[in-house]
Design a protein around this motif. Structure first.
Motif, PDB file in Angstrom:
ATOM      1  N   ASN A   1      61.506 -40.292 -48.095  1.00  0.00           N
ATOM      2  CA  ASN A   1      60.217 -39.695 -47.775  1.00  0.00           C
ATOM      3  C   ASN A   1      60.081 -38.295 -48.345  1.00  0.00           C
ATOM      4  OD1 ASN A   1      59.248 -41.908 -46.252  1.00  0.00           O
ATOM      5  ND2 ASN A   1      60.520 -41.279 -44.517  1.00  0.00           N
ATOM      6  N   ASP A   2      60.901 -37.981 -49.354  1.00  0.00           N
ATOM      7  CA  ASP A   2      60.821 -36.645 -49.939  1.00  0.00           C
ATOM      8  C   ASP A   2      59.407 -36.365 -50.440  1.00  0.00           C
ATOM      9  OD1 ASP A   2      63.452 -36.242 -49.489  1.00  0.00           O
ATOM     10  OD2 ASP A   2      64.113 -36.650 -51.534  1.00  0.00           O
ATOM     11  N   PRO A   3      58.759 -35.303 -49.942  1.00  0.00           N
ATOM     12  CA  PRO A   3      57.449 -34.946 -50.495  1.00  0.00           C
ATOM     13  C   PRO A   3      57.624 -34.512 -51.936  1.00  0.00           C
ATOM     14  CG  PRO A   3      58.255 -33.206 -49.079  1.00  0.00           C
ATOM     15  CD  PRO A   3      59.222 -34.355 -48.938  1.00  0.00           C
ATOM     16  N   PHE A   4      56.730 -34.927 -52.803  1.00  0.00           N
ATOM     17  CA  PHE A   4      56.896 -34.562 -54.206  1.00  0.00           C
ATOM     18  C   PHE A   4      55.644 -33.949 -54.783  1.00  0.00           C
ATOM     19  CE2 PHE A   4      59.728 -34.280 -57.548  1.00  0.00           C
ATOM     20  CZ  PHE A   4      59.090 -34.550 -58.732  1.00  0.00           C
ATOM     21  N   ILE A   5      55.853 -33.115 -55.764  1.00  0.00           N
ATOM     22  CA  ILE A   5      54.826 -32.259 -56.315  1.00  0.00           C
ATOM     23  C   ILE A   5      53.727 -33.028 -57.050  1.00  0.00           C
ATOM     24  CG2 ILE A   5      56.214 -31.935 -58.399  1.00  0.00           C
ATOM     25  CD1 ILE A   5      53.740 -29.446 -56.899  1.00  0.00           C
ATOM     26  N   ILE A   6      54.010 -34.211 -57.559  1.00  0.00           N
ATOM     27  CA  ILE A   6      53.104 -34.821 -58.532  1.00  0.00           C
ATOM     28  C   ILE A   6      51.731 -35.132 -57.951  1.00  0.00           C
ATOM     29  CG2 ILE A   6      53.579 -37.298 -58.277  1.00  0.00           C
ATOM     30  CD1 ILE A   6      53.604 -35.251 -61.553  1.00  0.00           C
ATOM     31  N   VAL A   7      51.642 -35.426 -56.631  1.00  0.00           N
ATOM     32  CA  VAL A   7      50.341 -35.676 -56.019  1.00  0.00           C
ATOM     33  C   VAL A   7      49.506 -34.407 -56.034  1.00  0.00           C
ATOM     34  CG1 VAL A   7      49.154 -36.315 -53.903  1.00  0.00           C
ATOM     35  CG2 VAL A   7      51.204 -37.559 -54.601  1.00  0.00           C
ATOM     36  N   PHE A   8      50.104 -33.292 -55.615  1.00  0.00           N
ATOM     37  CA  PHE A   8      49.372 -32.032 -55.633  1.00  0.00           C
ATOM     38  C   PHE A   8      49.141 -31.555 -57.068  1.00  0.00           C
ATOM     39  CE2 PHE A   8      50.510 -31.670 -51.146  1.00  0.00           C
ATOM     40  CZ  PHE A   8      49.311 -31.205 -50.638  1.00  0.00           C
ATOM     41  N   ALA A   9      50.084 -31.825 -57.962  1.00  0.00           N
ATOM     42  CA  ALA A   9      49.898 -31.447 -59.366  1.00  0.00           C
ATOM     43  C   ALA A   9      48.672 -32.153 -59.935  1.00  0.00           C
ATOM     44  CB  ALA A   9      51.144 -31.788 -60.183  1.00  0.00           C
ATOM     45  N   ALA A  10      48.492 -33.418 -59.563  1.00  0.00           N
ATOM     46  CA  ALA A  10      47.313 -34.160 -60.026  1.00  0.00           C
ATOM     47  C   ALA A  10      46.039 -33.506 -59.512  1.00  0.00           C
ATOM     48  CB  ALA A  10      47.391 -35.616 -59.558  1.00  0.00           C
TER      49      ALA A  10
ATOM     50  N   ALA B   1      65.861 -29.016 -61.088  1.00  0.00           N
ATOM     51  CA  ALA B   1      64.952 -28.778 -59.961  1.00  0.00           C
ATOM     52  C   ALA B   1      64.448 -27.340 -59.959  1.00  0.00           C
ATOM     53  CB  ALA B   1      65.656 -29.093 -58.641  1.00  0.00           C
ATOM     54  N   SER B   2      65.320 -26.401 -60.316  1.00  0.00           N
ATOM     55  CA  SER B   2      64.911 -24.997 -60.412  1.00  0.00           C
ATOM     56  C   SER B   2      63.824 -24.819 -61.464  1.00  0.00           C
ATOM     57  CB  SER B   2      66.117 -24.110 -60.748  1.00  0.00           C
ATOM     58  OG  SER B   2      67.061 -24.123 -59.706  1.00  0.00           O
ATOM     59  N   GLN B   3      63.994 -25.506 -62.601  1.00  0.00           N
ATOM     60  CA  GLN B   3      62.981 -25.427 -63.646  1.00  0.00           C
ATOM     61  C   GLN B   3      61.673 -26.066 -63.187  1.00  0.00           C
ATOM     62  OE1 GLN B   3      63.054 -23.845 -66.729  1.00  0.00           O
ATOM     63  NE2 GLN B   3      60.880 -24.321 -66.547  1.00  0.00           N
ATOM     64  N   ALA B   4      61.771 -27.169 -62.432  1.00  0.00           N
ATOM     65  CA  ALA B   4      60.569 -27.824 -61.907  1.00  0.00           C
ATOM     66  C   ALA B   4      59.824 -26.895 -60.951  1.00  0.00           C
ATOM     67  CB  ALA B   4      60.943 -29.129 -61.206  1.00  0.00           C
ATOM     68  N   LEU B   5      60.573 -26.155 -60.128  1.00  0.00           N
ATOM     69  CA  LEU B   5      59.933 -25.202 -59.224  1.00  0.00           C
ATOM     70  C   LEU B   5      59.200 -24.128 -60.016  1.00  0.00           C
ATOM     71  CD1 LEU B   5      59.385 -23.911 -56.490  1.00  0.00           C
ATOM     72  CD2 LEU B   5      61.669 -22.897 -56.562  1.00  0.00           C
ATOM     73  N   SER B   6      59.832 -23.628 -61.070  1.00  0.00           N
ATOM     74  CA  SER B   6      59.178 -22.627 -61.918  1.00  0.00           C
ATOM     75  C   SER B   6      57.918 -23.194 -62.565  1.00  0.00           C
ATOM     76  CB  SER B   6      60.162 -22.151 -62.992  1.00  0.00           C
ATOM     77  OG  SER B   6      59.535 -21.248 -63.879  1.00  0.00           O
ATOM     78  N   ASP B   7      57.992 -24.440 -63.030  1.00  0.00           N
ATOM     79  CA  ASP B   7      56.817 -25.085 -63.631  1.00  0.00           C
ATOM     80  C   ASP B   7      55.696 -25.237 -62.606  1.00  0.00           C
ATOM     81  OD1 ASP B   7      58.093 -25.304 -66.080  1.00  0.00           O
ATOM     82  OD2 ASP B   7      58.808 -27.343 -65.694  1.00  0.00           O
ATOM     83  N   GLY B   8      56.062 -25.621 -61.377  1.00  0.00           N
ATOM     84  CA  GLY B   8      55.061 -25.776 -60.327  1.00  0.00           C
ATOM     85  C   GLY B   8      54.395 -24.461 -59.976  1.00  0.00           C
ATOM     86  N   GLN B   9      55.173 -23.390 -59.949  1.00  0.00           N
ATOM     87  CA  GLN B   9      54.614 -22.064 -59.674  1.00  0.00           C
ATOM     88  C   GLN B   9      53.634 -21.649 -60.769  1.00  0.00           C
ATOM     89  OE1 GLN B   9      58.396 -20.104 -59.430  1.00  0.00           O
ATOM     90  NE2 GLN B   9      58.420 -20.075 -57.194  1.00  0.00           N
ATOM     91  N   THR B  10      53.983 -21.939 -62.015  1.00  0.00           N
ATOM     92  CA  THR B  10      53.108 -21.583 -63.136  1.00  0.00           C
ATOM     93  C   THR B  10      51.818 -22.388 -63.102  1.00  0.00           C
ATOM     94  OG1 THR B  10      55.032 -21.046 -64.506  1.00  0.00           O
ATOM     95  CG2 THR B  10      52.951 -21.429 -65.642  1.00  0.00           C
ATOM     96  N   LEU B  11      51.928 -23.684 -62.805  1.00  0.00           N
ATOM     97  CA  LEU B  11      50.738 -24.534 -62.699  1.00  0.00           C
ATOM     98  C   LEU B  11      49.822 -24.045 -61.588  1.00  0.00           C
ATOM     99  CD1 LEU B  11      49.013 -27.073 -63.167  1.00  0.00           C
ATOM    100  CD2 LEU B  11      50.664 -28.355 -61.777  1.00  0.00           C
ATOM    101  N   ALA B  12      50.405 -23.743 -60.425  1.00  0.00           N
ATOM    102  CA  ALA B  12      49.607 -23.274 -59.297  1.00  0.00           C
ATOM    103  C   ALA B  12      48.944 -21.934 -59.607  1.00  0.00           C
ATOM    104  CB  ALA B  12      50.489 -23.156 -58.056  1.00  0.00           C
ATOM    105  N   ALA B  13      49.699 -21.027 -60.232  1.00  0.00           N
ATOM    106  CA  ALA B  13      49.159 -19.707 -60.562  1.00  0.00           C
ATOM    107  C   ALA B  13      47.999 -19.812 -61.556  1.00  0.00           C
ATOM    108  CB  ALA B  13      50.259 -18.819 -61.128  1.00  0.00           C
ATOM    109  N   ALA B  14      48.131 -20.699 -62.548  1.00  0.00           N
ATOM    110  CA  ALA B  14      47.052 -20.887 -63.531  1.00  0.00           C
ATOM    111  C   ALA B  14      45.792 -21.406 -62.848  1.00  0.00           C
ATOM    112  CB  ALA B  14      47.508 -21.857 -64.618  1.00  0.00           C
ATOM    113  N   THR B  15      45.965 -22.325 -61.921  1.00  0.00           N
ATOM    114  CA  THR B  15      44.816 -22.878 -61.202  1.00  0.00           C
ATOM    115  C   THR B  15      44.152 -21.818 -60.338  1.00  0.00           C
ATOM    116  OG1 THR B  15      45.935 -25.031 -61.127  1.00  0.00           O
ATOM    117  CG2 THR B  15      44.057 -24.731 -59.667  1.00  0.00           C
TER     118      THR B  15
END
Length: 342
Positions: free
Chosen positions: A268-277, A77-91
């Motif tokens: 009902n856990d919100p998940f990153i994949i919708v926003f990642a898309a 999960a920690s690695q997923a958070l780092s990946d999400g931060q990198t994706l968001a920063a690139a965008t």
């Protein structure tokens, strides 16, 4: 009038929209690098989602798991958070570049021209038209969008419904997710220019650039969203809110795993994949428009880029309600992004 005729009018007007005289230069190579990085991180996030599903099933079948397994899930999960931060920063980097070059305002002009010609446009018609075009799918594949990422993007974009209309010359989106009753209405406007006409306008001027800088400094970890009165939205601010939201969702997910352990159901856990898309759609769309359309060429690739970018924006607008996300209020009012939706 048939959907085909409506879309034909929409695309014809959209691709013939004149370039802005103030449009600046684009570093398409930099955006290409961010697109490549975003695809890599999106693939990693998709792998994490699949891993999480398998981990939940295994824990349920075992009727309990060792503490070491829970720690491994937390590490993932920690690695997923780092990946999400990198994706968001690139965008956000690509969006900042597009905004400063005037490309986002040009895109908005083209969408306004398209809707004006068509009268109104069904949002799901845009995505269905794209998915039914084998030439478009092949180009996206050549640009690195794998079959797994395409399937995920397709599944999420098919959830978007609603209309694009014009009101007093402004582009209005009325969007909702499949199965949801509530409609998110947003009015999209050009980037602010000239002297601010109000105190609110003065306070918002330059907010995007300040927030991107603070995101880079904190990886989005210390910033949040606060509900505000409805107001018209610049395109860059919608993307900014999606980037913040995606990181906050992953941070919440990670904290929940640390506090209560891995649940055996998705709940009902919100998940990153919708926003990642949505973020991925924005970045790929912006890349296609800049990389293939710099010489006045407004062919089908430019159309594809504009549609992808716009659908990504709509996904981020509607995602807040669709995921049941609560706004996160920052203690530092200077670090708050106001997201005003009607």
């Amino acid at each position: 009038m048939s959907n085909e005729n409506i879309l034909s009018k929409f695309y014809a007007a959209m691709t013939q929209s004149p370039q802005l005289s103030s449009q600046g230069p684009i570093n398409s190579s930099a955006i290409r690098q961010d697109k490549k990085l975003a695809l890599e991180k999106a693939s990693s996030l998709l792998s994490y989602q699949n891993y999480l599903t398998q981990a939940r099933s295994w824990k349920a079948a075992q009727k309990g798991v060792p503490l070491t397994f829970e720690h491994e899930v937390q590490a993932q999960a920690s690695q997923a958070l780092s990946d999400g931060q990198t994706l968001a920063a690139a965008t956000l980097r690509a969006t900042k570049h597009l905004k400063q070059a005037g490309r986002l305002d040009h895109m908005l002009n083209s969408w306004i021209d398209g809707v004006k010609a068509a009268g109104s446009v069904q949002i799901n018609d845009l995505w269905n038209d794209l998915t039914n075009d084998p030439q478009a799918r092949q180009l996206l594949k050549d640009e690195g969008l794998t079959e797994d990422l395409w399937t995920t993007l397709d599944e999420n974009m098919k959830k978007l419904g609603g209309l694009l209309v014009l009101q007093d010359g402004k582009l209005v989106s009325e969007v909702k997710l499949a199965g949801q009753e509530q409609v998110q209405r947003a009015v999209l406007i050009h980037s602010a220019s000239g002297a601010p006409q109000s105190l609110d306008g003065l306070l918002r001027r330059g907010q995007f650039e300040r927030m991107v800088e603070q995101f880079d400094q904190s990886n989005g970890a210390s910033l949040g969203l606060v509900a505000s009165e409805p107001h018209d939205l610049e395109i860059a601010d919608v993307i900014l809110s999606g980037a913040f939201q995606s990181v906050q969702l992953l941070a919440q997910h990670k904290r929940k795993l640390e506090d209560t352990g891995l649940s055996t159901y998705a709940g009902n856990d919100p998940f990153i994949i919708v926003f990642a898309a949505g973020l991925l759609s924005v970045l790929i769309g912006g890349y296609l428009d800049t990389y293939y359309c710099n010489d006045g060429n407004d062919g089908w690739v430019c159309k594809l880029g504009k549609v992808l970018l716009f659908l990504g924006i709509l996904a981020m607008i509607v995602g807040t309600v669709g995921l049941g996300v609560k706004f996160i209020i920052s203690l530092n009012s200077l670090n708050v992004l106001n997201l005003g939706l009607h």
